[in-house]
Design a protein around this motif. Structure first.
Motif, short mmCIF file in Angstrom:
data_model
loop_
_atom_site.label_atom_id
_atom_site.label_comp_id
_atom_site.label_asym_id
_atom_site.label_seq_id
_atom_site.Cartn_x
_atom_site.Cartn_y
_atom_site.Cartn_z
N TRP A 245 48.19 41.79 58.74
CA TRP A 245 48.58 42.29 57.65
C TRP A 245 50.05 41.45 57.41
CZ3 TRP A 245 47.51 45.57 61.36
CH2 TRP A 245 48.51 46.05 62.42
N GLY A 246 50.23 40.44 58.07
CA GLY A 246 51.59 39.58 58.08
C GLY A 246 51.78 38.62 56.84
N VAL A 247 52.76 38.34 56.43
CA VAL A 247 52.77 37.34 55.16
C VAL A 247 53.00 35.80 55.61
CG1 VAL A 247 54.03 39.08 53.94
CG2 VAL A 247 55.33 37.52 55.32
N GLY B 78 49.31 25.31 51.43
CA GLY B 78 48.30 24.30 51.88
C GLY B 78 48.32 24.04 53.58
N LEU B 79 49.04 25.01 54.29
CA LEU B 79 49.23 24.55 55.75
C LEU B 79 48.61 25.86 56.39
CD1 LEU B 79 52.82 23.17 55.63
CD2 LEU B 79 50.76 21.86 55.89
N LYS B 80 47.64 26.42 55.86
CA LYS B 80 47.02 27.94 56.70
C LYS B 80 46.47 27.27 58.04
CE LYS B 80 44.69 32.14 56.06
NZ LYS B 80 43.73 32.93 55.10
N SER B 81 45.83 26.38 57.86
CA SER B 81 45.31 25.80 59.19
C SER B 81 46.01 25.78 60.27
CB SER B 81 44.56 24.25 59.05
OG SER B 81 45.67 23.44 58.66
N LEU B 82 47.55 25.53 60.02
CA LEU B 82 48.54 25.68 61.17
C LEU B 82 48.96 26.99 62.04
CD1 LEU B 82 51.08 23.17 59.67
CD2 LEU B 82 49.17 22.62 61.06
N LEU C 18 51.94 32.80 53.08
CA LEU C 18 52.94 31.68 52.73
C LEU C 18 52.33 30.41 53.19
CD1 LEU C 18 56.13 33.47 53.97
CD2 LEU C 18 55.22 33.15 51.52
N LEU C 19 51.84 30.28 54.45
CA LEU C 19 51.29 28.92 54.88
C LEU C 19 50.01 28.49 53.93
CD1 LEU C 19 51.38 29.17 58.78
CD2 LEU C 19 52.70 27.76 57.22
N ASP C 20 49.12 29.34 53.53
CA ASP C 20 48.23 29.18 52.51
C ASP C 20 48.69 28.74 51.25
OD1 ASP C 20 45.49 28.75 51.62
OD2 ASP C 20 45.18 30.99 50.93
N GLY D 72 62.89 42.65 65.79
CA GLY D 72 61.52 42.65 66.44
C GLY D 72 60.60 43.16 65.62
N PHE D 73 60.67 44.11 65.08
CA PHE D 73 59.34 44.85 64.39
C PHE D 73 59.14 43.81 63.03
CE2 PHE D 73 59.96 48.57 67.06
CZ PHE D 73 58.59 48.83 67.40
N ALA D 74 60.17 43.51 62.34
CA ALA D 74 59.94 42.91 61.06
C ALA D 74 59.32 41.22 61.49
CB ALA D 74 61.36 42.39 60.55
N TRP D 75 59.82 40.68 62.62
CA TRP D 75 58.72 39.59 62.60
C TRP D 75 57.50 39.79 63.25
CZ3 TRP D 75 59.81 34.78 61.13
CH2 TRP D 75 60.91 34.29 60.69
N LYS D 76 57.49 40.71 64.02
CA LYS D 76 55.77 41.11 64.34
C LYS D 76 55.13 41.27 63.12
CE LYS D 76 54.69 43.40 67.71
NZ LYS D 76 54.27 44.55 68.88
N LEU D 77 55.67 42.12 62.04
CA LEU D 77 55.04 42.20 60.91
C LEU D 77 54.64 40.96 60.10
CD1 LEU D 77 56.44 45.57 59.62
CD2 LEU D 77 54.22 45.40 60.54
N ILE D 78 55.60 40.20 60.14
CA ILE D 78 55.61 38.77 59.29
C ILE D 78 54.58 37.94 59.83
CG2 ILE D 78 56.90 36.66 58.73
CD1 ILE D 78 59.37 38.31 58.50
N LEU D 79 54.52 37.61 61.30
CA LEU D 79 53.42 36.84 61.99
C LEU D 79 52.27 37.45 62.42
CD1 LEU D 79 56.12 35.41 64.37
CD2 LEU D 79 55.35 34.35 62.27
#
Length: 309
Positions: free
Chosen positions: A138-140, A149-153, A144-146, A127-134
């Protein structure tokens, strides 16, 4: 000549001795709490004393707006939580098992281990790991989407009502997809080689072999996985509580029966706990799960037996 009497068969005391510890433990931690919950749902606390009210607590849960709005919202969310698992987790688990069972695949043991590892992780860690990721701050995930080239999503999925429950459902799928994968993998390995060789002699190979030969033979295993998914999803609580808290935000959009039961029974913040209504919700959860299991046992499993060896 008098008829000879058959010797009386001795009572097998060792069976009772071996079964007694399991029966006692199961009764203590399952049967007695269940009976106590069912009994508590039929009473109400009036002037510091428990008064028998029959089914009034159930009528309150279904009809009183103070309870029914949150109950039906939690039930709808729980159904959607289960549908996501059935439509994503189990089909993808079957696909992964089919791929990993191929003798041509290299490093199959490594892939199986990597996919199964999240299953043994704690709900708190996941739970906490995915809260940090998303996290949008400060998430990754945004980076990663940037990078592709998909940061707009990207959007704060856990912070929007229309996305939060689906996002948490997919996180749960990621964590537990190893279970259906391993069960189906074991079922595929249990198919006799004679059946596969006969299919190959008839020219049935590749994907056609899986659909026509292997899939019908593993249907009983898929049925067991489906009912385990149903029971597990309608008992779910930990991931929602860890990621979104007892209020199951935003605005109760991720509230399921488990979190609703927690707030009703123990209370939270300004809400005072009501053990009788909490027991009523727990009873409804038990009846839902019991109904689903009975449907599987009496309507589905009987039709799948003809595929078993």
């Amino acid at each position: 000549m008098a008829a000879q009497t058959r010797p009386k068969r001795p009572f097998r005391w060792h069976i009772a001795v071996f079964l007694a510890p399991a029966v006692l433990v199961y009764t203590a931690i399952m049967i007695l709490p269940l009976a106590g919950t069912l009994q508590l749902s039929l009473f109400r606390n009036v002037d510091q004393s428990q008064i028998f009210v029959g089914l009034d607590n159930f009528r309150t849960l279904f009809g009183d707006p103070n309870w029914s709005v949150n109950f039906w919202n939690a039930l709808r969310n729980n159904v959607w939580f289960f549908i996501i698992h059935m439509l994503v987790q189990n089909p993808v688990g079957v696909l992964l098992a089919a791929i990993l069972s191929s003798p041509r695949l290299r490093f199959a043991a490594f892939y199986r281990t990597a996919i199964f590892v999240p299953t043994i992780l704690s709900f708190v860690i996941v739970g906490f790991a995915w809260k940090l990721i998303l996290s949008p701050l400060w998430g990754v995930a945004p980076h990663l989407l940037d990078f592709v080239g998909l940061k707009s999503l990207f959007t704060p999925w856990l912070g929007k009502e229309q996305y939060a429950l689906t996002a948490l459902s997919l996180i749960s799928v990621w964590q537990f997809i190893g279970i259906p994968m391993m069960l189906i993998y074991a079922a595929l390995l249990s198919i006799p080689e004679e059946v596969i060789e006969a299919a190959e002699c008839d020219g049935i190979t590749g994907l056609s072999q899986f659909w026509k030969i292997k899939l019908p033979l593993i249907l009983p295993s898929i049925g067991i996985i489906s009912i385990l998914t149903f029971v597990g999803n309608f008992n779910a609580f930990d991931l929602i509580y860890t990621a979104q808290g007892a209020l199951a935000g935003p605005n109760y959009s991720t509230d399921i029966l488990g979190t609703f039961l927690y707030r009703a029974f123990f209370g939270f913040q300004l809400q005072v706990g009501d053990p009788n209504m909490g027991a009523t919700i727990a009873t409804i959860m038990f009846l839902i799960i019991l109904g689903g299991v009975c449907v599987y046992l009496f309507l589905i499993q009987t039709r799948l037996r003809r595929y078993q060896f």
